[in-house]
Scaffold this motif. Structure first.
Motif, mmCIF file in Angstrom:
data_model
loop_
_atom_site.group_PDB
_atom_site.id
_atom_site.type_symbol
_atom_site.label_atom_id
_atom_site.label_comp_id
_atom_site.label_asym_id
_atom_site.label_seq_id
_atom_site.Cartn_x
_atom_site.Cartn_y
_atom_site.Cartn_z
ATOM 1 N N ASP A 92 0.824 -1.214 0.000
ATOM 2 C CA ASP A 92 0.000 0.000 0.000
ATOM 3 C C ASP A 92 0.862 1.270 0.000
ATOM 4 O OD1 ASP A 92 -2.214 -1.647 0.172
ATOM 5 O OD2 ASP A 92 -2.398 -1.460 2.344
ATOM 6 N N LEU A 93 2.128 1.130 0.385
ATOM 7 C CA LEU A 93 3.009 2.294 0.511
ATOM 8 C C LEU A 93 3.850 2.551 -0.734
ATOM 9 C CD1 LEU A 93 4.194 1.524 4.140
ATOM 10 C CD2 LEU A 93 2.769 3.470 3.468
ATOM 11 N N ALA A 94 3.883 1.598 -1.651
ATOM 12 C CA ALA A 94 4.729 1.748 -2.839
ATOM 13 C C ALA A 94 4.361 2.994 -3.648
ATOM 14 C CB ALA A 94 4.634 0.499 -3.718
ATOM 15 N N GLY A 95 3.059 3.258 -3.769
ATOM 16 C CA GLY A 95 2.608 4.439 -4.521
ATOM 17 C C GLY A 95 3.050 5.735 -3.873
ATOM 18 N N LEU A 96 3.078 5.759 -2.533
ATOM 19 C CA LEU A 96 3.516 6.965 -1.826
ATOM 20 C C LEU A 96 4.992 7.244 -2.091
ATOM 21 C CD1 LEU A 96 1.774 6.579 1.664
ATOM 22 C CD2 LEU A 96 1.026 7.930 -0.305
ATOM 23 N N VAL A 97 5.786 6.177 -2.163
ATOM 24 C CA VAL A 97 7.215 6.356 -2.454
ATOM 25 C C VAL A 97 7.400 6.850 -3.881
ATOM 26 C CG1 VAL A 97 9.449 5.190 -2.635
ATOM 27 C CG2 VAL A 97 7.898 4.619 -0.760
ATOM 28 N N LYS A 98 6.666 6.265 -4.806
ATOM 29 C CA LYS A 98 6.762 6.682 -6.212
ATOM 30 C C LYS A 98 6.409 8.155 -6.394
ATOM 31 C CE LYS A 98 6.063 2.481 -8.935
ATOM 32 N NZ LYS A 98 5.208 1.824 -9.950
ATOM 33 N N LYS A 140 11.144 -4.525 -6.922
ATOM 34 C CA LYS A 140 11.455 -4.709 -8.341
ATOM 35 C C LYS A 140 10.190 -4.697 -9.194
ATOM 36 C CE LYS A 140 15.023 -7.408 -9.346
ATOM 37 N NZ LYS A 140 15.986 -8.531 -9.399
ATOM 38 N N GLN A 141 9.127 -5.307 -8.688
ATOM 39 C CA GLN A 141 7.860 -5.315 -9.429
ATOM 40 C C GLN A 141 7.338 -3.910 -9.659
ATOM 41 O OE1 GLN A 141 5.364 -7.745 -6.950
ATOM 42 N NE2 GLN A 141 6.560 -9.590 -7.319
ATOM 43 N N HIS A 142 7.565 -3.011 -8.696
ATOM 44 C CA HIS A 142 7.049 -1.643 -8.787
ATOM 45 C C HIS A 142 8.080 -0.658 -9.341
ATOM 46 C CE1 HIS A 142 3.134 -2.170 -6.743
ATOM 47 N NE2 HIS A 142 3.744 -3.172 -6.134
ATOM 48 N N GLY A 143 9.211 -1.172 -9.796
ATOM 49 C CA GLY A 143 10.209 -0.311 -10.415
ATOM 50 C C GLY A 143 10.880 0.657 -9.466
ATOM 51 N N LEU A 144 10.996 0.287 -8.202
ATOM 52 C CA LEU A 144 11.634 1.148 -7.210
ATOM 53 C C LEU A 144 13.123 0.827 -7.097
ATOM 54 C CD1 LEU A 144 8.948 0.938 -4.375
ATOM 55 C CD2 LEU A 144 9.333 2.873 -5.910
ATOM 56 N N GLY A 145 13.911 1.837 -6.789
ATOM 57 C CA GLY A 145 15.293 1.591 -6.443
ATOM 58 C C GLY A 145 15.343 1.058 -5.023
#
Length: 338
Positions: A215-221, A236-241
């Motif tokens: 749920d927090l991945a979008g906030l980081v993006k 990796k699935q969400h393209g985050l470093g």
């Protein structure tokens, strides 16, 4: 007389419609009910689609899925506390199955994939160009830097994030837990044990908690949150470093299980203690599964050709999955029974 051709055409299309409806009604449909961890969402979606094709080709039957996605503890509580019926449960911490579901709700479980905790960030995160595996705790301590993790009371990634931070104290020899967690929440630690209250209070300018870490991945993006403790596969699935943490603290290396087990988290919400162990996913068929045969077919498929869905989505699938309990004969050949 001139209306005759039109009548013939109408009758023809009516016959086609009736034959098509008859064929479609002859294709039987089955439904599989699943409760699973949020970090399994992407691989399970791919797995379900490939299983649908496989099942139709082999048995000529359609399969639909009713999936309820949540933190692993919340998924288990749907069965134990809310009395929901389902066929399969898959969690991010296999140990929760024997601890919370045995023997009433499940009779066997299978360890099938591994993962590790990383510290994820985006191009909008502060100090992203200078953060590394040796200074990440200093970066998170800086004024104006925020970070997050899943709710420890609902999500294994949440209580594992606390374990990682606690293990960091031993590894770096610095008061990392006090600086990052105790100073900004009502989560406390005494020696090696972490105490998580039922209601968690946080300094919202510093820490953000959500029911599950995805749920927090979008906030980081978006840049609303700087850093996130999350599974490597999900980052990796969400393209985050991400910063890869030392094996001694990332809960991803079975060789260090004797170090990981130094930490214990007491979850007041469920009244249980969780011991630090490597990140290994577990799956089980529920005792009252309304579609037992279909559930076993799905698990068998997942353990064989279906494993591709996990490998393609950055999960490390066990070469030989490990099973415990009353393992059904249908899947014995696909696992190592212990």
């Amino acid at each position: 007389m001139f209306n005759l051709p039109c009548k013939k055409v109408s009758i023809f299309f009516l016959l086609v419609l009736l034959l098509t409806s008859s064929f479609l009604s002859s294709v039987r449909s089955k439904e599989l009910i699943m409760f699973h961890a949020g970090s399994l969402s992407i691989p399970f979606k791919a797995l379900q689609e490939s299983f649908k094709s496989y099942y139709m080709e082999r048995f000529g039957e359609e399969v639909s899925f009713r999936s309820e996605i949540s933190g692993s503890i919340e998924a288990i509580r749907k069965v134990t506390d809310l009395g929901k019926r389902g066929d399969i449960i898959a969690v991010a911490d296999y140990a929760l199955i024997p601890q919370l579901l045995f023997p009433k709700h499940a009779s066997f479980y299978i360890l099938f994939a591994t993962n590790e905790i990383v510290l994820a960030y985006s191009e909008k995160s502060k100090y992203r160009d200078s953060i590394n595996s040796q200074n990440w705790y200093d970066v998170l301590s800086k004024e104006g830097v925020s970070f997050g993790f899943g709710d420890p009371n609902q999500d294994p990634c949440g209580y594992r994030s606390l374990m990682v931070i606690k293990l960091s104290e031993f590894y770096y020899g610095k008061p990392v837990f006090n600086s990052l967690i105790a100073s900004n929440t009502n989560i406390t630690s005494l020696n090696c044990e972490i105490h998580v209250p039922k209601i968690i209070k946080v300094n919202s300018r510093k820490i953000v908690i959500r029911p599950k870490e995805v749920d927090l991945a979008g906030l980081v993006k978006s840049g609303a949150l700087d850093y996130l403790f999350i599974y490597k596969s999900v980052a990796k699935q969400h393209g985050l470093g991400y910063v890869e943490l030392p094996s001694e603290i990332n809960l991803g290396n079975i060789s260090f299980d004797n170090i990981y087990e130094r930490t214990i988290v007491f979850l007041e919400y469920i009244g249980s203690k969780i011991k630090g162990i490597p990140v290994v996913y577990g799956i089980a068929m529920l005792r009252d599964a309304p579609n037992r045969d279909l559930a076993l077919d799905f698990i068998s498929y997942m353990l064989s050709e279906g494993r591709r869905a996990f490998i393609d989505n950055y999960h490390d699938f066990l070469e030989k999955p490990i099973a415990f309990g009353e393992v059904p004969k249908e899947i014995e050949r696909l696992v190592e029974v212990r």
